[in-house]
Design an enzyme around this catalytic site. Structure first.
Site, PDB file in Angstrom:
ATOM      1  N   GLU A  77       0.653  -1.116  -0.040  1.00  0.00           N
ATOM      2  CA  GLU A  77      -0.052   0.131   0.031  1.00  0.00           C
ATOM      3  C   GLU A  77       0.924   1.250  -0.051  1.00  0.00           C
ATOM      4  O   GLU A  77       0.870   2.292  -0.754  1.00  0.00           O
ATOM      5  CB  GLU A  77      -0.903   0.132   1.337  1.00  0.00           C
ATOM      6  CG  GLU A  77      -1.824   1.378   1.406  1.00  0.00           C
ATOM      7  CD  GLU A  77      -2.580   1.152   2.759  1.00  0.00           C
ATOM      8  OE1 GLU A  77      -3.509   1.794   2.927  1.00  0.00           O
ATOM      9  OE2 GLU A  77      -2.206   0.384   3.733  1.00  0.00           O
ATOM     10  N   HIS A  78       1.811   1.277   0.912  1.00  0.00           N
ATOM     11  CA  HIS A  78       2.795   2.364   1.034  1.00  0.00           C
ATOM     12  C   HIS A  78       4.121   1.841   0.866  1.00  0.00           C
ATOM     13  O   HIS A  78       4.554   0.942   1.458  1.00  0.00           O
ATOM     14  CB  HIS A  78       2.701   3.113   2.242  1.00  0.00           C
ATOM     15  CG  HIS A  78       1.549   3.436   2.759  1.00  0.00           C
ATOM     16  ND1 HIS A  78       0.661   2.717   3.833  1.00  0.00           N
ATOM     17  CD2 HIS A  78       0.484   4.375   2.489  1.00  0.00           C
ATOM     18  CE1 HIS A  78      -0.661   3.320   3.849  1.00  0.00           C
ATOM     19  NE2 HIS A  78      -0.581   4.560   3.234  1.00  0.00           N
TER      20      HIS A  78
END
Length: 443
Positions: free
Chosen positions: A335-336
């Protein structure tokens, strides 16, 4: 506090075999789906009465109405801490700068003389946005959902957030204040699968909610399950799972920064994932040492951070080289993803799979969560290999407009008829022949 996975020494496997070696939280949406199904159907049949009953059952509040009164929105904004208001206004300003640039223009292509195809972009008519309110309250998620919808031109925006016992059954006042700052006045005190069902089916009555075309926003497993249940009836952004951070780092990275960034995402949830991928044994050891004092000095230690870091979803992954590290983070699809290496921009440019990429020591994930201008509603669970984060494009639909003259149609009719007959669909070809006296025009 955090485990190690050592992938050094042997050639890395490819594809799914590599993904299977990497840490990941268990997030069984299919099992949750069976539990939310009756809740969703109850909302369908009983509407507002079901919403009020579930607010009592799940949130411990007795609601007189589900829609938040306009006066409550005004009061929340008036009473908002000035520093929080200033921070939200800056977050909104930066998000608008970025998302306004994502708007798409209508484009017409001349395929042949007399034959054009125009692609126009039409916003979704009505959307339901969800702002979580469980372990933490996220006014930043209000910003990240509302701004791209507004910049896309969505005309009707409704937002739901769980009712809070502490605030008399209203959503958290900071959520309400963020809505007021953004000009969103249709807000409902509803949480989880109940809120998604309300948006999907609509409810009647004076404070009822009209059905929406699309639901977006992060949430827990019950929100994800409800989104899956309604996929097809409504559009969704993604089935968001627990948050993730992956850091690709070499010996030049500062272990203080890396440890702080891993902890920053671990504080969301005990299922949050914190993954460091590095070719430096020295950095790995330094980060392990640094985690202890930093965790001890913060909040949410026992109920969130320690379980998250110790869980199967978090690990320090050791690799032989940054080239192998790049393969690992692409297989993981975080996601990050932070890149904390020498020449970080060059390595970031080669990443294929990530929700958002944060380049170098001065672009931590926390910046993206609030004030980078980017969107923090991002794909989780490896979905970054096929999905994007929330953007203006999420709320737009591309529609092709086909405009041909008689001569342009005549010129291509024989090809259409040939392909229609090859597919054993003669009526398709007949639809063109009828326009030319049932004869295929000669070329």
């Amino acid at each position: 506090m955090i485990s190690r996975i050592d992938l050094r020494g042997d050639a890395l496997p490819e594809g799914g075999a590599l993904r299977d070696l990497l840490p990941r939280a268990e997030f069984d949406v299919e099992a949750a789906l069976e539990k939310v199904r009756p809740i969703c159907e109850d909302v369908h049949h009983r509407g507002t009465a079901a919403l009020i009953e579930y607010a009592q059952k799940f949130d411990g509040v007795t609601l007189e109405q589900v829609r938040v009164p306009a006066e409550a929105l005004k009061t929340a904004l008036a009473e908002l801490d000035p520093a929080v208001r200033a921070a939200l206004e800056e977050s909104i300003r930066r998000a608008r700068i970025v998302h306004r640039e994502q708007r798409r223009a209508e484009h017409t292509t001349q395929v042949v003389p007399g034959g054009t195809v125009t692609e126009k972009w039409v916003p979704v008519e009505r959307v339901g946005l969800y702002a979580p309110g469980g372990r933490s309250v996220y006014p930043s998620s209000v910003v990240m959902n509302v701004v791209p919808a507004q910049e896309a031109g969505v005309e009707s925006i409704a937002l739901a957030s769980p009712p809070q016992k502490e605030f008399g059954g209203l959503p958290h006042p900071t959520i309400l204040a963020a809505c007021a700052l953004l000009g969103v006045d249709e807000v409902y005190a509803a949480g989880g699968a109940v809120a998604v069902a309300m948006f999907a089916y609509g409810t009647s009555g004076p404070d009822g909610c009209l059905p929406v075309n699309m639901v977006t926003g992060p949430g827990n497993i019950w929100v994800a399950a409800a989104k899956r249940y309604f996929t097809g009836r409504i559009g969704i952004d993604t089935e968001a799972g627990p948050t993730e951070i992956a850091v690709l780092a070499d010996s030049t990275a500062d272990p203080v920064h890396v440890a702080a960034d891993l902890i920053s995402q671990a504080e969301h949830d005990p299922l949050a994932a914190a993954v460091l991928v590095t070719d430096s044994e020295e950095l790995a050891a330094a980060v392990e040492r640094e985690l202890e004092p930093q965790v001890a000095a913060t909040k949410h230690v026992e109920d969130r951070i320690k379980p998250a870091l110790a869980g199967r979803q978090s690990a320090i992954v050791l690799v032989d080289s940054l080239e192998d590290g790049l393969k690992v983070v692409d297989a993981y699809g975080a996601e990050h993803l932070e890149i904390q290496t020498a020449d970080a921009a060059a390595w970031a440019a080669r990443v294929r799979n990530a929700g958002a990429i944060f380049v170098g020591p001065w672009a931590p994930v926390s910046l993206g969560d609030y004030c980078a201008g980017s969107n923090h509603v991002l794909p989780t669970g490896g979905c970054a290999c096929h999905s994007s984060g929330l953007s203006v494009q999420s709320f737009l639909r591309g529609i092709h407009i086909v405009d041909y003259t008689r001569d342009a149609l005549a010129e291509v009719t024989h090809h259409v008829v040939t392909l229609a007959e090859a597919e054993d669909l003669p009526a398709h070809g007949a639809a063109l022949k009828a326009r030319f006296g049932w004869k295929v025009p000669t070329q």
